[in-house]
Design an enzyme around this catalytic site. Structure first.
Site, PDB file in Angstrom:
ATOM      1  N   GLY A  26       0.652  -4.219   9.181  1.00 15.40           N
ATOM      2  CA  GLY A  26       0.852  -4.926   7.930  1.00 15.40           C
ATOM      3  C   GLY A  26       2.141  -4.509   7.239  1.00 15.40           C
ATOM      4  O   GLY A  26       2.861  -5.328   6.674  1.00 15.40           O
ATOM      5  N   ARG A  30       5.977   0.576   8.717  1.00 14.13           N
ATOM      6  CA  ARG A  30       5.289   1.007   9.939  1.00 14.13           C
ATOM      7  C   ARG A  30       5.882   0.311  11.156  1.00 14.13           C
ATOM      8  O   ARG A  30       5.989   0.893  12.237  1.00 14.13           O
ATOM      9  CB  ARG A  30       3.786   0.723   9.844  1.00 14.13           C
ATOM     10  CG  ARG A  30       2.972   1.428  10.950  1.00 14.13           C
ATOM     11  CD  ARG A  30       1.487   1.120  10.838  1.00 14.13           C
ATOM     12  NE  ARG A  30       0.993   1.493   9.526  1.00 14.13           N
ATOM     13  CZ  ARG A  30      -0.035   0.881   8.929  1.00 14.13           C
ATOM     14  NH1 ARG A  30      -0.626  -0.146   9.499  1.00 14.13           N
ATOM     15  NH2 ARG A  30      -0.442   1.281   7.753  1.00 14.13           N
ATOM     16  N   ARG A  49      12.354 -12.224   4.726  1.00 13.78           N
ATOM     17  CA  ARG A  49      11.432 -11.614   3.763  1.00 13.78           C
ATOM     18  C   ARG A  49      11.209 -10.123   4.020  1.00 13.78           C
ATOM     19  O   ARG A  49      10.219  -9.549   3.563  1.00 13.78           O
ATOM     20  CB  ARG A  49      10.087 -12.357   3.739  1.00 13.78           C
ATOM     21  CG  ARG A  49      10.197 -13.777   3.203  1.00 13.78           C
ATOM     22  CD  ARG A  49       8.867 -14.523   3.282  1.00 13.78           C
ATOM     23  NE  ARG A  49       8.995 -15.846   2.697  1.00 13.78           N
ATOM     24  CZ  ARG A  49       8.517 -16.196   1.517  1.00 13.78           C
ATOM     25  NH1 ARG A  49       7.895 -15.303   0.767  1.00 13.78           N
ATOM     26  NH2 ARG A  49       8.667 -17.432   1.061  1.00 13.78           N
ATOM     27  N   ARG A  93      -2.895  -6.529  16.332  1.00  8.27           N
ATOM     28  CA  ARG A  93      -2.780  -5.985  14.978  1.00  8.27           C
ATOM     29  C   ARG A  93      -3.006  -4.484  15.039  1.00  8.27           C
ATOM     30  O   ARG A  93      -3.988  -4.013  15.627  1.00  8.27           O
ATOM     31  CB  ARG A  93      -3.794  -6.649  14.053  1.00  8.27           C
ATOM     32  CG  ARG A  93      -3.967  -5.905  12.734  1.00  8.27           C
ATOM     33  CD  ARG A  93      -4.648  -6.712  11.665  1.00  8.27           C
ATOM     34  NE  ARG A  93      -5.319  -5.867  10.681  1.00  8.27           N
ATOM     35  CZ  ARG A  93      -4.722  -5.073   9.793  1.00  8.27           C
ATOM     36  NH1 ARG A  93      -3.406  -5.005   9.767  1.00  8.27           N
ATOM     37  NH2 ARG A  93      -5.425  -4.351   8.948  1.00  8.27           N
ATOM     38  N   SER A  96      -4.766  -0.580   9.164  1.00 10.29           N
ATOM     39  CA  SER A  96      -5.660   0.404   8.561  1.00 10.29           C
ATOM     40  C   SER A  96      -6.935  -0.295   8.124  1.00 10.29           C
ATOM     41  O   SER A  96      -6.954  -1.507   7.888  1.00 10.29           O
ATOM     42  CB  SER A  96      -4.981   1.088   7.371  1.00 10.29           C
ATOM     43  OG  SER A  96      -4.579   0.109   6.414  1.00 10.29           O
ATOM     44  N   GLU A 191     -11.252  -4.683   6.563  1.00 14.05           N
ATOM     45  CA  GLU A 191      -9.809  -4.921   6.535  1.00 14.05           C
ATOM     46  C   GLU A 191      -9.576  -6.363   6.108  1.00 14.05           C
ATOM     47  O   GLU A 191     -10.508  -7.014   5.645  1.00 14.05           O
ATOM     48  CB  GLU A 191      -9.137  -4.549   7.858  1.00 14.05           C
ATOM     49  CG  GLU A 191      -9.685  -5.244   9.095  1.00 14.05           C
ATOM     50  CD  GLU A 191      -9.032  -6.585   9.357  1.00 14.05           C
ATOM     51  OE1 GLU A 191      -7.819  -6.633   9.641  1.00 14.05           O
ATOM     52  OE2 GLU A 191      -9.739  -7.618   9.300  1.00 14.05           O
ATOM     53  N   MET A 192      -8.349  -6.898   6.246  1.00 14.61           N
ATOM     54  CA  MET A 192      -8.049  -8.171   5.611  1.00 14.61           C
ATOM     55  C   MET A 192      -7.281  -9.174   6.467  1.00 14.61           C
ATOM     56  O   MET A 192      -6.801 -10.173   5.949  1.00 14.61           O
ATOM     57  CB  MET A 192      -7.253  -7.926   4.311  1.00 14.61           C
ATOM     58  CG  MET A 192      -7.973  -7.091   3.290  1.00 14.61           C
ATOM     59  SD  MET A 192      -7.024  -6.890   1.742  1.00 14.61           S
ATOM     60  CE  MET A 192      -7.021  -8.573   1.129  1.00 14.61           C
ATOM     61  N   GLU A 193      -7.170  -8.941   7.764  1.00 11.73           N
ATOM     62  CA  GLU A 193      -6.315  -9.822   8.567  1.00 11.73           C
ATOM     63  C   GLU A 193      -6.939 -10.369   9.847  1.00 11.73           C
ATOM     64  O   GLU A 193      -6.567 -11.441  10.319  1.00 11.73           O
ATOM     65  CB  GLU A 193      -5.020  -9.084   8.947  1.00 11.73           C
ATOM     66  CG  GLU A 193      -4.040  -8.887   7.818  1.00 11.73           C
ATOM     67  CD  GLU A 193      -4.340  -7.703   6.930  1.00 11.73           C
ATOM     68  OE1 GLU A 193      -3.890  -7.678   5.773  1.00 11.73           O
ATOM     69  OE2 GLU A 193      -5.068  -6.790   7.398  1.00 11.73           O
ATOM     70  N   ASP A 216      -9.332   5.169   4.978  1.00  7.52           N
ATOM     71  CA  ASP A 216     -10.150   5.593   3.847  1.00  7.52           C
ATOM     72  C   ASP A 216     -11.610   5.373   4.183  1.00  7.52           C
ATOM     73  O   ASP A 216     -11.944   4.598   5.081  1.00  7.52           O
ATOM     74  CB  ASP A 216      -9.763   4.849   2.568  1.00  7.52           C
ATOM     75  CG  ASP A 216      -9.853   3.341   2.704  1.00  7.52           C
ATOM     76  OD1 ASP A 216     -10.764   2.741   2.116  1.00  7.52           O
ATOM     77  OD2 ASP A 216      -9.013   2.757   3.419  1.00  7.52           O
ATOM     78  N   ARG A 229      -0.257   6.788   6.154  1.00 10.84           N
ATOM     79  CA  ARG A 229      -0.546   5.520   6.835  1.00 10.84           C
ATOM     80  C   ARG A 229       0.688   4.992   7.555  1.00 10.84           C
ATOM     81  O   ARG A 229       0.599   4.390   8.621  1.00 10.84           O
ATOM     82  CB  ARG A 229      -1.065   4.492   5.829  1.00 10.84           C
ATOM     83  CG  ARG A 229      -2.441   4.817   5.272  1.00 10.84           C
ATOM     84  CD  ARG A 229      -3.034   3.647   4.513  1.00 10.84           C
ATOM     85  NE  ARG A 229      -2.298   3.296   3.321  1.00 10.84           N
ATOM     86  CZ  ARG A 229      -2.458   3.868   2.135  1.00 10.84           C
ATOM     87  NH1 ARG A 229      -3.318   4.869   1.990  1.00 10.84           N
ATOM     88  NH2 ARG A 229      -1.758   3.466   1.087  1.00 10.84           N
TER      89      ARG A 229
END
Length: 250
Positions: A26, A30, A49, A93, A96, A191-193, A216, A229
């Site tokens: 993300g 990283r 971006r 992906r 985290s 997670e979110m993806e 976490d 991270r």
């Protein structure tokens, strides 16, 4: 080199292009860390971006790494463009996640065999039922092998991919709380993806896998820092790169 049409979010800066497999953290920092510490001769190939997309070589195999940003809309855009316009076959992906199981500890890896979601992402496909987003079996089995070879502590199973980071849980009894409900069903982490990534891969006959490091612990309150991270999830990075190398001729 194949001739690619630049897209609204990807503008190739070098003729090396993208590898067959793209790792997608993300965080753009990283992405930069992986390129500079694991790839041979990394070249910046996209920075629209500020996502920091690089292509280099790992074990002699051309591999790319590019950030996705946060959330399903973001990874949905990048995975769509990579799958459809740049000949990318595999997206892994590397992110985290927050553990919701007592036995899954900080820095453990979770390999998402499936991805539950509260998102409406699947509605666009006009499916007359619910859709279960799942990982590529080929990528998943290679990831298990890589975890064993790298002596990683890992868990395979379901995760939850949410549109929400800050949910409104005030006044909700524990028995009705979404985390409690997912925990009792054996879901490993949040997670979110991944759900959007898995659905895009299914739609375009490509392969996807989500590998996350536990950053976490929702139950204990343990946390890692942003710097940790960014820089210390190296086992996950090595596992994903080993998968990319193994998939080159598949």
């Amino acid at each position: 080199m194949a001739t690619y049409a630049n897209t609204p979010h990807i503008n190739l800066l070098d003729e090396i292009g993208f590898g067959k497999t793209v790792l997608m953290p993300g965080d753009p920092l990283r992405s930069k860390f992986i390129a500079e510490n694991f790839l041979e001769n990394p070249v910046l190939v996209n920075n629209v971006r500020g996502v920091n997309g690089y292509t280099g070589y790992y074990k002699g195999v051309k591999v790319s790494v590019m950030a996705s940003g946060m959330g399903m809309p973001a990874i949905g855009i990048y995975s769509h463009e990579l799958f459809n316009f740049f000949d990318v076959e595999n997206i892994i992906r590397v992110g985290s996640a927050g553990s919701i199981q007592e036995h899954i500890k900080l820095y453990d890896l979770v390999l998402a065999q499936g991805s539950c979601t509260d998102s409406n992402w699947a509605n666009q496909y006009h499916i007359p039922s619910s859709f279960a987003p799942i990982a590529s079996w080929e990528l998943l089995t290679e990831a298990v092998k890589a975890c064993e070879e790298n002596k990683a502590t890992y868990h395979v199973g379901n995760i939850s991919s949410s549109d929400l980071f800050y949910g409104d849980h005030e006044g909700v009894p524990e028995g009705l709380d979404s985390v409690y409900a997912l925990k009792k069903m054996g879901v490993m982490a949040l997670e979110m993806e991944s759900a959007a990534l898995y659905m895009n891969a299914a739609r375009y006959n490509k392969r996807a896998l989500c590998i996350c490091t536990i950053s976490d612990h929702i139950l204990t309150g343990e946390l890692t820092t942003a710097e940790e991270r960014q820089n210390s999830f190296t086992t996950m990075m090595k596992v994903a790169l080993d998968v990319a190398a193994a998939m080159e001729n598949k």
